[in-house]
Design a protein around this motif. Structure first.
Motif, PDB file in Angstrom:
ATOM      1  N   ALA A 196      -6.855   4.462   3.646  1.00 29.81           N
ATOM      2  CA  ALA A 196      -5.792   3.820   4.427  1.00 29.81           C
ATOM      3  C   ALA A 196      -6.292   3.589   5.841  1.00 29.81           C
ATOM      4  O   ALA A 196      -6.718   4.530   6.511  1.00 29.81           O
ATOM      5  CB  ALA A 196      -4.550   4.702   4.450  1.00 29.81           C
ATOM      6  N   MET A 197      -6.261   2.363   6.296  1.00 23.39           N
ATOM      7  CA  MET A 197      -6.650   2.049   7.670  1.00 23.39           C
ATOM      8  C   MET A 197      -5.459   2.357   8.564  1.00 23.39           C
ATOM      9  O   MET A 197      -4.456   1.630   8.543  1.00 23.39           O
ATOM     10  CB  MET A 197      -7.068   0.580   7.785  1.00 23.39           C
ATOM     11  CG  MET A 197      -8.261   0.192   6.929  1.00 23.39           C
ATOM     12  SD  MET A 197      -9.783   1.046   7.365  1.00 23.39           S
ATOM     13  CE  MET A 197     -10.078   0.411   9.002  1.00 23.39           C
ATOM     14  N   ALA A 198      -5.548   3.465   9.317  1.00 28.97           N
ATOM     15  CA  ALA A 198      -4.420   3.897  10.139  1.00 28.97           C
ATOM     16  C   ALA A 198      -4.890   4.820  11.250  1.00 28.97           C
ATOM     17  O   ALA A 198      -5.880   5.545  11.091  1.00 28.97           O
ATOM     18  CB  ALA A 198      -3.387   4.623   9.271  1.00 28.97           C
ATOM     19  N   LEU A 199      -4.173   4.787  12.340  1.00 31.20           N
ATOM     20  CA  LEU A 199      -4.459   5.677  13.456  1.00 31.20           C
ATOM     21  C   LEU A 199      -3.691   6.974  13.255  1.00 31.20           C
ATOM     22  O   LEU A 199      -2.470   6.955  13.130  1.00 31.20           O
ATOM     23  CB  LEU A 199      -4.030   5.023  14.774  1.00 31.20           C
ATOM     24  CG  LEU A 199      -4.694   3.700  15.114  1.00 31.20           C
ATOM     25  CD1 LEU A 199      -4.027   3.076  16.327  1.00 31.20           C
ATOM     26  CD2 LEU A 199      -6.173   3.896  15.350  1.00 31.20           C
ATOM     27  N   SER A 200      -4.411   8.066  13.177  1.00 30.70           N
ATOM     28  CA  SER A 200      -3.761   9.375  13.098  1.00 30.70           C
ATOM     29  C   SER A 200      -4.761  10.429  13.543  1.00 30.70           C
ATOM     30  O   SER A 200      -5.966  10.163  13.639  1.00 30.70           O
ATOM     31  CB  SER A 200      -3.255   9.669  11.683  1.00 30.70           C
ATOM     32  OG  SER A 200      -4.262  10.229  10.885  1.00 30.70           O
ATOM     33  N   PRO A 257       2.809  -3.191  -7.634  1.00 34.91           N
ATOM     34  CA  PRO A 257       3.972  -2.418  -7.187  1.00 34.91           C
ATOM     35  C   PRO A 257       3.519  -1.342  -6.202  1.00 34.91           C
ATOM     36  O   PRO A 257       2.319  -1.089  -6.050  1.00 34.91           O
ATOM     37  CB  PRO A 257       4.485  -1.787  -8.493  1.00 34.91           C
ATOM     38  CG  PRO A 257       3.254  -1.650  -9.337  1.00 34.91           C
ATOM     39  CD  PRO A 257       2.391  -2.840  -8.990  1.00 34.91           C
ATOM     40  N   PHE A 258       4.477  -0.678  -5.576  1.00 34.77           N
ATOM     41  CA  PHE A 258       4.131   0.348  -4.596  1.00 34.77           C
ATOM     42  C   PHE A 258       3.485   1.578  -5.222  1.00 34.77           C
ATOM     43  O   PHE A 258       2.933   2.393  -4.520  1.00 34.77           O
ATOM     44  CB  PHE A 258       5.344   0.727  -3.754  1.00 34.77           C
ATOM     45  CG  PHE A 258       5.715  -0.363  -2.797  1.00 34.77           C
ATOM     46  CD1 PHE A 258       4.826  -0.777  -1.829  1.00 34.77           C
ATOM     47  CD2 PHE A 258       6.939  -0.986  -2.887  1.00 34.77           C
ATOM     48  CE1 PHE A 258       5.152  -1.805  -0.954  1.00 34.77           C
ATOM     49  CE2 PHE A 258       7.276  -2.011  -2.010  1.00 34.77           C
ATOM     50  CZ  PHE A 258       6.383  -2.407  -1.051  1.00 34.77           C
ATOM     51  N   GLY A 259       3.496   1.727  -6.511  1.00 38.07           N
ATOM     52  CA  GLY A 259       2.812   2.839  -7.179  1.00 38.07           C
ATOM     53  C   GLY A 259       1.333   2.589  -7.394  1.00 38.07           C
ATOM     54  O   GLY A 259       0.701   3.250  -8.210  1.00 38.07           O
ATOM     55  N   TYR A 260       0.756   1.670  -6.647  1.00 37.84           N
ATOM     56  CA  TYR A 260      -0.647   1.297  -6.870  1.00 37.84           C
ATOM     57  C   TYR A 260      -1.617   2.459  -6.636  1.00 37.84           C
ATOM     58  O   TYR A 260      -2.671   2.515  -7.255  1.00 37.84           O
ATOM     59  CB  TYR A 260      -1.049   0.090  -6.024  1.00 37.84           C
ATOM     60  CG  TYR A 260      -1.000   0.291  -4.529  1.00 37.84           C
ATOM     61  CD1 TYR A 260      -2.054   0.870  -3.839  1.00 37.84           C
ATOM     62  CD2 TYR A 260       0.110  -0.125  -3.788  1.00 37.84           C
ATOM     63  CE1 TYR A 260      -2.006   1.045  -2.462  1.00 37.84           C
ATOM     64  CE2 TYR A 260       0.166   0.046  -2.421  1.00 37.84           C
ATOM     65  CZ  TYR A 260      -0.894   0.630  -1.759  1.00 37.84           C
ATOM     66  OH  TYR A 260      -0.841   0.800  -0.404  1.00 37.84           O
ATOM     67  N   HIS A 261      -1.276   3.396  -5.747  1.00 38.77           N
ATOM     68  CA  HIS A 261      -2.180   4.531  -5.493  1.00 38.77           C
ATOM     69  C   HIS A 261      -2.485   5.282  -6.791  1.00 38.77           C
ATOM     70  O   HIS A 261      -3.647   5.561  -7.090  1.00 38.77           O
ATOM     71  CB  HIS A 261      -1.574   5.507  -4.479  1.00 38.77           C
ATOM     72  CG  HIS A 261      -1.701   5.078  -3.069  1.00 38.77           C
ATOM     73  ND1 HIS A 261      -0.755   4.285  -2.453  1.00 38.77           N
ATOM     74  CD2 HIS A 261      -2.647   5.345  -2.133  1.00 38.77           C
ATOM     75  CE1 HIS A 261      -1.127   4.078  -1.200  1.00 38.77           C
ATOM     76  NE2 HIS A 261      -2.266   4.695  -0.983  1.00 38.77           N
ATOM     77  N   GLU A 262      -1.455   5.597  -7.544  1.00 34.25           N
ATOM     78  CA  GLU A 262      -1.644   6.338  -8.789  1.00 34.25           C
ATOM     79  C   GLU A 262      -2.434   5.520  -9.807  1.00 34.25           C
ATOM     80  O   GLU A 262      -3.273   6.062 -10.518  1.00 34.25           O
ATOM     81  CB  GLU A 262      -0.291   6.768  -9.377  1.00 34.25           C
ATOM     82  CG  GLU A 262       0.365   7.881  -8.594  1.00 34.25           C
ATOM     83  CD  GLU A 262      -0.538   9.112  -8.422  1.00 34.25           C
ATOM     84  OE1 GLU A 262      -1.180   9.540  -9.400  1.00 34.25           O
ATOM     85  OE2 GLU A 262      -0.600   9.635  -7.294  1.00 34.25           O
ATOM     86  N   ALA A 317       2.303   5.568   2.233  1.00 37.29           N
ATOM     87  CA  ALA A 317       1.046   4.949   1.801  1.00 37.29           C
ATOM     88  C   ALA A 317      -0.155   5.697   2.382  1.00 37.29           C
ATOM     89  O   ALA A 317      -1.177   5.854   1.709  1.00 37.29           O
ATOM     90  CB  ALA A 317       1.006   3.480   2.211  1.00 37.29           C
ATOM     91  N   ILE A 318      -0.024   6.153   3.601  1.00 35.77           N
ATOM     92  CA  ILE A 318      -1.108   6.933   4.221  1.00 35.77           C
ATOM     93  C   ILE A 318      -1.238   8.273   3.512  1.00 35.77           C
ATOM     94  O   ILE A 318      -2.347   8.703   3.152  1.00 35.77           O
ATOM     95  CB  ILE A 318      -0.840   7.121   5.733  1.00 35.77           C
ATOM     96  CG1 ILE A 318      -0.839   5.760   6.442  1.00 35.77           C
ATOM     97  CG2 ILE A 318      -1.874   8.059   6.356  1.00 35.77           C
ATOM     98  CD1 ILE A 318      -0.310   5.792   7.864  1.00 35.77           C
ATOM     99  N   ALA A 319      -0.121   8.955   3.289  1.00 32.96           N
ATOM    100  CA  ALA A 319      -0.135  10.274   2.651  1.00 32.96           C
ATOM    101  C   ALA A 319      -0.718  10.222   1.237  1.00 32.96           C
ATOM    102  O   ALA A 319      -1.372  11.173   0.794  1.00 32.96           O
ATOM    103  CB  ALA A 319       1.276  10.857   2.626  1.00 32.96           C
ATOM    104  N   ALA A 320      -0.505   9.136   0.522  1.00 30.47           N
ATOM    105  CA  ALA A 320      -0.993   9.014  -0.851  1.00 30.47           C
ATOM    106  C   ALA A 320      -2.479   8.657  -0.926  1.00 30.47           C
ATOM    107  O   ALA A 320      -3.078   8.710  -1.994  1.00 30.47           O
ATOM    108  CB  ALA A 320      -0.173   7.960  -1.592  1.00 30.47           C
ATOM    109  N   SER A 321      -3.084   8.328   0.205  1.00 29.30           N
ATOM    110  CA  SER A 321      -4.488   7.896   0.220  1.00 29.30           C
ATOM    111  C   SER A 321      -5.443   9.086   0.293  1.00 29.30           C
ATOM    112  O   SER A 321      -5.107  10.149   0.816  1.00 29.30           O
ATOM    113  CB  SER A 321      -4.732   6.971   1.414  1.00 29.30           C
ATOM    114  OG  SER A 321      -3.974   5.793   1.268  1.00 29.30           O
TER     115      SER A 321
END
Length: 170
Positions: free
Chosen positions: A99-103, A83-88, A135-139
């Protein structure tokens, strides 16, 4: 070609069971292209990923094209739907997330802090849009691949292969 197969779908393990001893985990978040799913599984198997977590809005890893592109690797690496709660759930198990992301806050894929993590889940996002902001913020980390010639991104399967190689557990 020409081979037809019918089989019962195995009961998938829980996130907790496949991540219990895992040092490197791939999270496939909302990837909808079956070719990319298969290629990610193939790279994960070849480059020592211990487990794969797939969000429920991703393509089915057991669809014909994913199985074919993976060269059967979907049957080698333990995986399950999450589920989307996988970070926790991962944090509760002591697993850090990247998180693989450009920022502007991204660190380089070759940053030694990432390789030093004893347990790390690498989160790969969908084609085009990448990972959603939540997802990025939770990483724990936001990670980018250093690139030349003003190229801003790679195909998710190519990016996954690079990340798995660079972050493999020693």
């Amino acid at each position: 070609r020409g081979v037809l197969c019918a089989m019962h779908r195995p009961k998938l393990p829980t996130l907790q069971s496949i991540c219990a001893d895992a040092r490197r985990i791939a999270v496939i978040h909302a990837v909808t292209d079956s070719t990319n799913i298969g290629a990610i599984f193939r790279s994960a198997a070849a480059l020592g990923v211990d487990a794969i977590l797939v969000t429920q809005d991703s393509c089915d890893p057991l669809c014909r094209r994913s199985v074919r592109v993976s060269m059967g690797s979907v049957f080698l690496v333990p995986w399950t739907w999450v589920p989307f709660g996988y970070h926790e759930m991962l944090k509760e198990m002591g697993i850090r997330t990247a998180a693989m992301a450009l920022s502007d806050q991204s660190i380089s894929l070759d940053d030694p802090v990432l390789k030093a993590e004893p347990r790390l889940a690498v989160i790969m996002g969908t084609e085009g849009d990448g990972l959603p902001a939540h997802a990025i913020a939770a990483s724990d980390y936001t990670v980018r691949i250093p690139m030349s010639h003003q190229v801003d991104s790679l195909n998710v399967a190519a990016a996954a292969a690079l990340a798995f190689w660079e972050l493999r557990a020693n």
